[in-house]
Design a protein around this motif. Sequence first.
Motif, PDB file in Angstrom:
ATOM      1  N   TYR A 181       0.792  -1.228   0.000  1.00 62.09           N
ATOM      2  CA  TYR A 181       0.000   0.000   0.000  1.00 62.09           C
ATOM      3  C   TYR A 181       0.825   1.280   0.000  1.00 62.09           C
ATOM      4  O   TYR A 181       0.275   2.365  -0.155  1.00 62.09           O
ATOM      5  CB  TYR A 181      -0.934   0.002   1.221  1.00 62.09           C
ATOM      6  N   GLY A 182       2.113   1.174   0.193  1.00 65.29           N
ATOM      7  CA  GLY A 182       2.951   2.359   0.220  1.00 65.29           C
ATOM      8  C   GLY A 182       3.052   2.962   1.609  1.00 65.29           C
ATOM      9  O   GLY A 182       2.303   2.616   2.525  1.00 65.29           O
ATOM     10  N   ASN A 183       4.007   3.888   1.776  1.00 66.85           N
ATOM     11  CA  ASN A 183       4.169   4.551   3.073  1.00 66.85           C
ATOM     12  C   ASN A 183       3.176   5.703   3.191  1.00 66.85           C
ATOM     13  O   ASN A 183       2.323   5.915   2.329  1.00 66.85           O
ATOM     14  CB  ASN A 183       5.613   5.001   3.283  1.00 66.85           C
ATOM     15  N   THR A 184       3.289   6.473   4.254  1.00 66.46           N
ATOM     16  CA  THR A 184       2.299   7.522   4.511  1.00 66.46           C
ATOM     17  C   THR A 184       2.205   8.501   3.351  1.00 66.46           C
ATOM     18  O   THR A 184       1.103   8.934   2.981  1.00 66.46           O
ATOM     19  CB  THR A 184       2.663   8.268   5.812  1.00 66.46           C
ATOM     20  N   ARG A 185       3.320   8.869   2.776  1.00 73.14           N
ATOM     21  CA  ARG A 185       3.310   9.824   1.669  1.00 73.14           C
ATOM     22  C   ARG A 185       2.390   9.359   0.537  1.00 73.14           C
ATOM     23  O   ARG A 185       1.712  10.166  -0.107  1.00 73.14           O
ATOM     24  CB  ARG A 185       4.734  10.027   1.146  1.00 73.14           C
ATOM     25  N   GLU A 186       2.371   8.073   0.290  1.00 76.30           N
ATOM     26  CA  GLU A 186       1.541   7.544  -0.784  1.00 76.30           C
ATOM     27  C   GLU A 186       0.078   7.377  -0.373  1.00 76.30           C
ATOM     28  O   GLU A 186      -0.782   7.187  -1.236  1.00 76.30           O
ATOM     29  CB  GLU A 186       2.122   6.208  -1.250  1.00 76.30           C
ATOM     30  N   LEU A 187      -0.214   7.446   0.913  1.00 77.40           N
ATOM     31  CA  LEU A 187      -1.578   7.271   1.395  1.00 77.40           C
ATOM     32  C   LEU A 187      -2.315   8.587   1.593  1.00 77.40           C
ATOM     33  O   LEU A 187      -3.543   8.602   1.701  1.00 77.40           O
ATOM     34  CB  LEU A 187      -1.568   6.509   2.725  1.00 77.40           C
ATOM     35  N   VAL A 188      -1.581   9.701   1.671  1.00 75.34           N
ATOM     36  CA  VAL A 188      -2.196  10.992   1.975  1.00 75.34           C
ATOM     37  C   VAL A 188      -2.707  11.666   0.704  1.00 75.34           C
ATOM     38  O   VAL A 188      -1.959  11.836  -0.258  1.00 75.34           O
ATOM     39  CB  VAL A 188      -1.196  11.925   2.691  1.00 75.34           C
ATOM     40  N   LEU A 189      -3.975  12.062   0.730  1.00 72.71           N
ATOM     41  CA  LEU A 189      -4.562  12.835  -0.363  1.00 72.71           C
ATOM     42  C   LEU A 189      -4.592  14.328  -0.053  1.00 72.71           C
ATOM     43  O   LEU A 189      -4.508  15.157  -0.961  1.00 72.71           O
ATOM     44  CB  LEU A 189      -5.986  12.350  -0.655  1.00 72.71           C
ATOM     45  N   GLY A 190      -4.760  14.678   1.219  1.00 75.96           N
ATOM     46  CA  GLY A 190      -4.856  16.086   1.573  1.00 75.96           C
ATOM     47  C   GLY A 190      -4.483  16.346   3.010  1.00 75.96           C
ATOM     48  O   GLY A 190      -4.512  15.435   3.843  1.00 75.96           O
ATOM     49  N   LEU A 191      -4.142  17.594   3.311  1.00 76.59           N
ATOM     50  CA  LEU A 191      -3.746  17.992   4.661  1.00 76.59           C
ATOM     51  C   LEU A 191      -4.357  19.335   5.029  1.00 76.59           C
ATOM     52  O   LEU A 191      -4.651  20.159   4.167  1.00 76.59           O
ATOM     53  CB  LEU A 191      -2.214  18.121   4.776  1.00 76.59           C
ATOM     54  N   GLU A 192      -4.502  19.532   6.313  1.00 75.77           N
ATOM     55  CA  GLU A 192      -4.771  20.847   6.894  1.00 75.77           C
ATOM     56  C   GLU A 192      -3.578  21.176   7.775  1.00 75.77           C
ATOM     57  O   GLU A 192      -3.196  20.375   8.635  1.00 75.77           O
ATOM     58  CB  GLU A 192      -6.055  20.797   7.716  1.00 75.77           C
ATOM     59  N   VAL A 193      -2.977  22.357   7.551  1.00 76.98           N
ATOM     60  CA  VAL A 193      -1.709  22.685   8.192  1.00 76.98           C
ATOM     61  C   VAL A 193      -1.760  24.113   8.742  1.00 76.98           C
ATOM     62  O   VAL A 193      -2.207  25.032   8.049  1.00 76.98           O
ATOM     63  CB  VAL A 193      -0.526  22.570   7.201  1.00 76.98           C
ATOM     64  N   VAL A 194      -1.290  24.291   9.960  1.00 70.88           N
ATOM     65  CA  VAL A 194      -1.120  25.626  10.525  1.00 70.88           C
ATOM     66  C   VAL A 194       0.316  26.062  10.270  1.00 70.88           C
ATOM     67  O   VAL A 194       1.270  25.357  10.623  1.00 70.88           O
ATOM     68  CB  VAL A 194      -1.440  25.648  12.026  1.00 70.88           C
ATOM     69  N   LEU A 195       0.453  27.227   9.652  1.00 71.27           N
ATOM     70  CA  LEU A 195       1.773  27.757   9.307  1.00 71.27           C
ATOM     71  C   LEU A 195       2.365  28.544  10.474  1.00 71.27           C
ATOM     72  O   LEU A 195       1.695  28.806  11.475  1.00 71.27           O
ATOM     73  CB  LEU A 195       1.670  28.630   8.065  1.00 71.27           C
ATOM     74  N   ALA A 196       3.609  28.951  10.319  1.00 73.99           N
ATOM     75  CA  ALA A 196       4.348  29.548  11.431  1.00 73.99           C
ATOM     76  C   ALA A 196       3.821  30.906  11.857  1.00 73.99           C
ATOM     77  O   ALA A 196       4.118  31.365  12.968  1.00 73.99           O
ATOM     78  CB  ALA A 196       5.833  29.668  11.066  1.00 73.99           C
ATOM     79  N   ASP A 197       3.030  31.557  11.018  1.00 72.38           N
ATOM     80  CA  ASP A 197       2.429  32.836  11.419  1.00 72.38           C
ATOM     81  C   ASP A 197       1.003  32.659  11.929  1.00 72.38           C
ATOM     82  O   ASP A 197       0.316  33.644  12.199  1.00 72.38           O
ATOM     83  CB  ASP A 197       2.460  33.832  10.261  1.00 72.38           C
ATOM     84  N   GLY A 198       0.561  31.421  12.021  1.00 67.32           N
ATOM     85  CA  GLY A 198      -0.781  31.133  12.530  1.00 67.32           C
ATOM     86  C   GLY A 198      -1.835  30.951  11.467  1.00 67.32           C
ATOM     87  O   GLY A 198      -2.952  30.529  11.765  1.00 67.32           O
ATOM     88  N   ARG A 199      -1.516  31.256  10.211  1.00 71.87           N
ATOM     89  CA  ARG A 199      -2.501  31.037   9.159  1.00 71.87           C
ATOM     90  C   ARG A 199      -2.732  29.550   8.935  1.00 71.87           C
ATOM     91  O   ARG A 199      -1.841  28.722   9.140  1.00 71.87           O
ATOM     92  CB  ARG A 199      -2.036  31.684   7.858  1.00 71.87           C
ATOM     93  N   VAL A 200      -3.954  29.213   8.469  1.00 71.72           N
ATOM     94  CA  VAL A 200      -4.315  27.819   8.207  1.00 71.72           C
ATOM     95  C   VAL A 200      -4.271  27.571   6.705  1.00 71.72           C
ATOM     96  O   VAL A 200      -4.947  28.257   5.928  1.00 71.72           O
ATOM     97  CB  VAL A 200      -5.710  27.494   8.765  1.00 71.72           C
ATOM     98  N   LEU A 201      -3.478  26.604   6.301  1.00 75.47           N
ATOM     99  CA  LEU A 201      -3.384  26.192   4.905  1.00 75.47           C
ATOM    100  C   LEU A 201      -4.305  24.989   4.713  1.00 75.47           C
ATOM    101  O   LEU A 201      -4.027  23.903   5.217  1.00 75.47           O
ATOM    102  CB  LEU A 201      -1.940  25.836   4.562  1.00 75.47           C
ATOM    103  N   ASP A 202      -5.409  25.187   4.007  1.00 78.80           N
ATOM    104  CA  ASP A 202      -6.404  24.134   3.823  1.00 78.80           C
ATOM    105  C   ASP A 202      -6.144  23.409   2.512  1.00 78.80           C
ATOM    106  O   ASP A 202      -6.435  23.918   1.427  1.00 78.80           O
ATOM    107  CB  ASP A 202      -7.813  24.745   3.826  1.00 78.80           C
ATOM    108  N   LEU A 203      -5.578  22.213   2.634  1.00 78.73           N
ATOM    109  CA  LEU A 203      -5.305  21.355   1.475  1.00 78.73           C
ATOM    110  C   LEU A 203      -6.049  20.035   1.623  1.00 78.73           C
ATOM    111  O   LEU A 203      -5.575  18.983   1.211  1.00 78.73           O
ATOM    112  CB  LEU A 203      -3.801  21.083   1.363  1.00 78.73           C
ATOM    113  N   LEU A 204      -7.255  20.096   2.215  1.00 78.17           N
ATOM    114  CA  LEU A 204      -7.976  18.869   2.577  1.00 78.17           C
ATOM    115  C   LEU A 204      -8.794  18.270   1.436  1.00 78.17           C
ATOM    116  O   LEU A 204      -9.630  17.411   1.677  1.00 78.17           O
ATOM    117  CB  LEU A 204      -8.892  19.138   3.770  1.00 78.17           C
ATOM    118  N   GLY A 205      -8.580  18.682   0.231  1.00 85.08           N
ATOM    119  CA  GLY A 205      -9.310  18.080  -0.874  1.00 85.08           C
ATOM    120  C   GLY A 205      -9.047  16.590  -0.973  1.00 85.08           C
ATOM    121  O   GLY A 205      -7.938  16.116  -0.740  1.00 85.08           O
ATOM    122  N   ALA A 206     -10.084  15.841  -1.324  1.00 86.63           N
ATOM    123  CA  ALA A 206      -9.964  14.385  -1.424  1.00 86.63           C
ATOM    124  C   ALA A 206      -9.767  13.930  -2.859  1.00 86.63           C
ATOM    125  O   ALA A 206     -10.097  12.802  -3.215  1.00 86.63           O
ATOM    126  CB  ALA A 206     -11.220  13.739  -0.832  1.00 86.63           C
TER     127      ALA A 206
END
Length: 504
Positions: A181-206
């Motif tokens: 099935y591959g490692n985590t990198r191959e299993l992830v379709l999207g992420l939600e990430v908080v950046l260093a200035d507090g902004r939220v990067l919404d990459l949660l598309g499926a």
Amino acid sequence: METTFDSCTDRPLPATVLSSGGDRTDALIATLAAIVGAPQVLTALADKARYEAEWRRTYPGDALAVVRPASTDEVSRVVAACAAAGVAVVPQGGNTGLVGGSTPDNSGTEVVLSLDRMRAVRRADPLDNTLTVEAGCTVLAAQQAAEAAGRLFPLSLASEGSATVGGVVSTNAGGEQVLRYGNTRELVLGLEVVLADGRVLDLLGALRKDNTGYDLKQLFIGGEGTLGIVTAAVFKLFARPRTVVTAWVAVRDPQAAVELLSRLTDAVGERVTAFELIGDGPLGMVLQHGTAGMRAPLGSVPAWSVLFDVSEVSARIDPAPAVEEVLGAAMEDGLVLDAALAASDSQAHAFWALREFVPEAQRLEGPSVKHDIAVAISRIPQFIDEAGAALQAFMPGIRIVCFGHVGDGNLHYNQSAPAGMAAADFRAQEEAIHDIVHATAARLGGSISAEHGIGRQKQAAFLHYKSPVALDAMARIKQALDPAQTFNPGRVLPRLRPRPAAAR
């Protein structure tokens, strides 16, 4: 111009909150308490203790505070407050890491941001074959959520009951089923990430396909919390296997194990789901320190064993005859010395329990040195021979604890002290042992880290073996996303020296 690093990786960054005395510290604590609630800001020694050292206690530290937000919005506001105060943030999931990447240093200036309250399963969609979970959800809970939806979340590792989704994303964890099935990198379709200035990067598309510019999520997978804080992830799901053939096999040597893997793959293709090599050292430790019900599957402890799964999703196909045919032919050719096929699910679980208990058994055995190397599958036997010979020449009687994911070239190649050697004497030689193992892996075109990451433990070797061009590119990415070095400073990359104006 190549990036230059601060050679003193344990020196804390200047923290505005500390430079003006206790009032500024109190002000930050009050701000954090207003965001997450006072009970979720831990400052007492007893309350912080479990967040300040990982399970091996190799990298204990001293946090200014431990903050436990319950939502992405709270994470965002906590990060913004710490950034404004000039205080570094150490993101932490299940705290099961092995390389010092998720615990604070000893300066007392870093805030540990624990995601253990963010455990929600946001969505399990069997039509899209996706699972969206928050970062504090354990791997086991993600597996259970997928199972409830009639699907498989294939990431599986020994610490899955406590390791969290955010942690496995941040370290690009692999586990036992990477082969199929591959490692985590191959299993992830999207992420939600908080950046260093507090902004939220919404990459949660499926989406399975999205070709709109840079694939930014890849920066944070394996980034060890140095570029952003993962707060949620969308994973691929798969059909659940209806049949699993599990076998414990005694093989002649590691070369025979590699040849057996090739034969199995020829016979059943991608159905080979997991393929683990286990030496007599780790198996002996498991039988000594494990539970009363743990027994050697073949009655004795072979020099080398293989544990594998072959799985099939179709009810119309039974892979067992093909597996038995491969094992029979391999036995006739001298590759396989003995074999046992699990007769039930409970017996299969018992086989895997032996493999999964290896890290705990080695911990109970005493001091150890751990490695997480990768080489090409065909070079695994050569690596084992050469590293073993070099280590025995350096320290006669050193005990090799070799096991791991041969199917993807990843070995957990660990060492325990020779019988009778004092723990302190063994620990004094740890760096020399690391040098021998890492040099062997590098000489064979391998990697010093396959899934555990770099953290603090492997930083010197990382800087030594990684291309200067690659290091410079990584440093520039870190500078672009986290110029104040708010996130995990001194982990993976050393702290960056200010770039001269002419070079900017």
